[in-house]
Design a protein around this motif. Structure first.
Motif, PDB file in Angstrom:
ATOM      1  N   PRO A  82       0.832  -1.211   0.000  1.00 49.81           N
ATOM      2  CA  PRO A  82       0.000   0.000   0.000  1.00 49.81           C
ATOM      3  C   PRO A  82       0.861   1.253   0.000  1.00 49.81           C
ATOM      4  O   PRO A  82       1.933   1.293   0.616  1.00 49.81           O
ATOM      5  CB  PRO A  82      -0.795  -0.125   1.304  1.00 49.81           C
ATOM      6  N   LEU A  83       0.409   2.280  -0.714  1.00 52.54           N
ATOM      7  CA  LEU A  83       1.116   3.562  -0.815  1.00 52.54           C
ATOM      8  C   LEU A  83       2.582   3.327  -1.190  1.00 52.54           C
ATOM      9  O   LEU A  83       3.499   3.794  -0.534  1.00 52.54           O
ATOM     10  CB  LEU A  83       1.010   4.358   0.491  1.00 52.54           C
ATOM     11  N   CYS A  84       2.775   2.630  -2.294  1.00 55.13           N
ATOM     12  CA  CYS A  84       4.078   2.048  -2.620  1.00 55.13           C
ATOM     13  C   CYS A  84       5.064   3.008  -3.256  1.00 55.13           C
ATOM     14  O   CYS A  84       6.268   2.734  -3.271  1.00 55.13           O
ATOM     15  CB  CYS A  84       3.890   0.847  -3.540  1.00 55.13           C
ATOM     16  N   ALA A  97       1.463  -6.458  -6.103  1.00 57.25           N
ATOM     17  CA  ALA A  97       0.381  -5.499  -6.317  1.00 57.25           C
ATOM     18  C   ALA A  97       0.661  -4.285  -5.447  1.00 57.25           C
ATOM     19  O   ALA A  97       1.294  -4.399  -4.391  1.00 57.25           O
ATOM     20  CB  ALA A  97      -0.968  -6.106  -5.958  1.00 57.25           C
ATOM     21  N   GLY A  98       0.230  -3.132  -5.898  1.00 59.83           N
ATOM     22  CA  GLY A  98       0.463  -1.922  -5.120  1.00 59.83           C
ATOM     23  C   GLY A  98      -0.656  -0.924  -5.317  1.00 59.83           C
ATOM     24  O   GLY A  98      -1.442  -1.022  -6.265  1.00 59.83           O
ATOM     25  N   ALA A  99      -0.708   0.021  -4.411  1.00 54.74           N
ATOM     26  CA  ALA A  99      -1.623   1.155  -4.535  1.00 54.74           C
ATOM     27  C   ALA A  99      -0.819   2.421  -4.289  1.00 54.74           C
ATOM     28  O   ALA A  99       0.001   2.472  -3.364  1.00 54.74           O
ATOM     29  CB  ALA A  99      -2.766   1.053  -3.533  1.00 54.74           C
ATOM     30  N   VAL A 136      -3.612   3.223  -9.248  1.00 58.32           N
ATOM     31  CA  VAL A 136      -3.266   4.628  -9.028  1.00 58.32           C
ATOM     32  C   VAL A 136      -4.513   5.409  -8.656  1.00 58.32           C
ATOM     33  O   VAL A 136      -5.507   5.422  -9.399  1.00 58.32           O
ATOM     34  CB  VAL A 136      -2.607   5.230 -10.281  1.00 58.32           C
ATOM     35  N   GLY A 137      -4.450   6.079  -7.515  1.00 51.68           N
ATOM     36  CA  GLY A 137      -5.567   6.876  -7.033  1.00 51.68           C
ATOM     37  C   GLY A 137      -5.693   6.725  -5.532  1.00 51.68           C
ATOM     38  O   GLY A 137      -4.748   6.336  -4.843  1.00 51.68           O
TER      39      GLY A 137
END
Length: 212
Positions: free
Chosen positions: A44-46, A63-65, A103-104
């Motif tokens: 998360p928040l990578c 996976a990332g956000a 992304v977002g």
């Protein structure tokens, strides 16, 4: 602190929080997670973390956000990958072999869109969020991941001596966020050499969170 804060940081290339090497705590403590070859790990928040490069090189799927599209464009360029880009709800989905970045706003990411993951590696997400957002974040992360195991790294220091981010996260706060959902194990407490940003004594706490 809102999304515009981080957008300004990336637009101005004010990214002192971006580490220039793979995080040594990831290298040392990833074995605390129960991971098979090819496991899918969520960051998360990578940002454009070099930890992603290392995880991919070890055969993991990632996976990332991330809020900033600039960061993710740079990530794919530095990986020498051309992403497929699509829209998933309110998010932009950048994908390549073994890599999916959304992304977002992370709160717009659903479990359905994220898909099945085997673990979460949270080095820079919980500590990047102000106190009023952290409870919502931790509940959202547990929900979209189906309580996937976590490797969680937190800073702890006297918050009155230094503004975040990164913010100070006490052991008590970790238990507040996750204690009812996971078995919590504090693996190590390590002093930050020279203190946080050279301004105040600090240490990093390394936790593993396991599903009951």
């Amino acid at each position: 602190m809102d999304a515009s804060f981080w957008h300004r940081k990336w637009a101005a290339n004010e990214i002192g929080f971006h580490e220039s090497t793979v995080n040594p705590l990831l290298l040392k403590y990833i074995e605390a997670l129960t991971l098979a070859q090819g496991s899918r790990i969520f960051l998360p928040l990578c940002g454009k973390s070099l930890d992603i490069h290392w995880l991919l090189s070890q055969g993991y799927r990632v996976a990332g956000a991330e809020l900033s599209e600039i960061a993710i464009e740079q990530l794919f360029a530095e990986l020498n990958l051309t992403p497929d880009i699509s829209t998933v709800g309110e998010l932009r989905h950048y994908s390549a072999k073994n890599l999916d970045i959304f992304v977002g706003d992370i709160f717009d990411l659903t479990g359905e869109a994220l898909g099945q993951i085997d673990a979460i590696y949270d080095r820079a997400a919980l500590v990047a969020l102000p106190q009023e957002t952290r409870l919502r974040y931790s509940a959202h992360l547990a929900a979209i991941s189906d309580l996937a195991q976590q490797l969680l790294i937190c800073f702890e220091y006297d918050q009155s001596l230094q503004d975040g981010p990164p913010f100070s996260i006490s052991d008590e706060e970790v238990r507040q966020h996750y204690g009812k959902l996971y078995a919590l194990t504090l693996l190590a407490r390590i002093d930050v050499p020279g203190g946080l940003k050279g301004k105040c004594p600090a240490h990093e706490n390394i936790w593993v969170l396991s599903k009951y």
